[in-house]
Design a protein around this motif. Sequence first.
Motif, short mmCIF file in Angstrom:
data_model
loop_
_atom_site.label_atom_id
_atom_site.label_comp_id
_atom_site.label_asym_id
_atom_site.label_seq_id
_atom_site.Cartn_x
_atom_site.Cartn_y
_atom_site.Cartn_z
N ARG A 1 1.57 1.97 -3.70
CA ARG A 1 0.44 1.46 -4.50
C ARG A 1 0.41 1.98 -5.93
N SER B 1 -1.71 -5.19 -0.88
CA SER B 1 -2.86 -4.29 -0.76
C SER B 1 -2.55 -3.04 -1.56
N GLY B 2 -3.59 -2.31 -1.92
CA GLY B 2 -3.40 -1.06 -2.65
C GLY B 2 -3.55 -1.17 -4.15
N TYR C 1 0.83 -1.20 0.00
CA TYR C 1 0.00 0.00 0.00
C TYR C 1 0.87 1.26 0.00
N GLU D 1 5.63 0.17 6.60
CA GLU D 1 4.56 0.89 5.90
C GLU D 1 4.78 2.39 6.06
N ASP E 1 2.26 5.28 4.58
CA ASP E 1 1.06 5.47 3.77
C ASP E 1 1.23 6.47 2.63
#
Length: 256
Positions: A12, A39-40, A9, A232, A234
């Motif tokens: 992404r 994910s993402g 993510y 991570e 974001d």
Amino acid sequence: MENIGLNLYSIRTLISTEEDFLATCKKLKEMGYTKIQYSGAAFDPDRIKRVSEEVSMPVVLTHVPIDRIINDTYNLMEDHKKFNCFEIGLGSLPWGAVLNEEECKEKIKKLNEAGRIMAENGFKFTYHHHHVEFYKFSNNETLFDYIIRTAPYINFTIDTYWLQYGGVDILSTLDKLKGRVQCVHLKDYKIFADKEKVDFKPDFAPCGSGTLDFKKIVSKLKEIGCEHFLVEQDNACELDHTMDLIKESIDYLKTI
């Protein structure tokens, strides 16, 4: 630290096509990343399998929609078997549902039931929290503690940034979760200055550049049984030099 992964993510925008996904994973492996959370981007089990196998980077966790978790549990498990991933995750509850105590508790009940089905079939369901889980219900109990108390089939993907943002003591919170944390998002919490507005606020940052004591946090996570340590950030894909930020985190974590 060794055997560090990345939640995709964070990057992404760099995995939207299979070609980009593959090229990006090759770069991550060169940096020293050994595994990924998917994910993402679009959830295509066959594409995930092809890329994961070509670069020899196992997928240890996913984030998928809540509707599939609750209403399509068996097919979702079959999808995950294709790329040999047995941790199925939810990225977030709808935040609006948290404000409705009855609705929120009903969703937790359904997620716990999905988690029970997964556990009976060799999977684990894991819930990724934010800060909203520290919102208190009418009886003064937080949603976070409510899940711990009433939903034994819900495991947690701990997020170090959101624990700090939620205002709780990180180490004592982790003590509540022994055996229920297989994955963690290692994400730093840094105070940034807006000099024009003379304002200061926290935001996501590469590990080692903010205020969190990752040596103590990682030690506690190992103590309670965490297996997968995933970087991570974001907003990394929204900033210049995205991959440099991702490299900064793993370079730091290798030293602790």
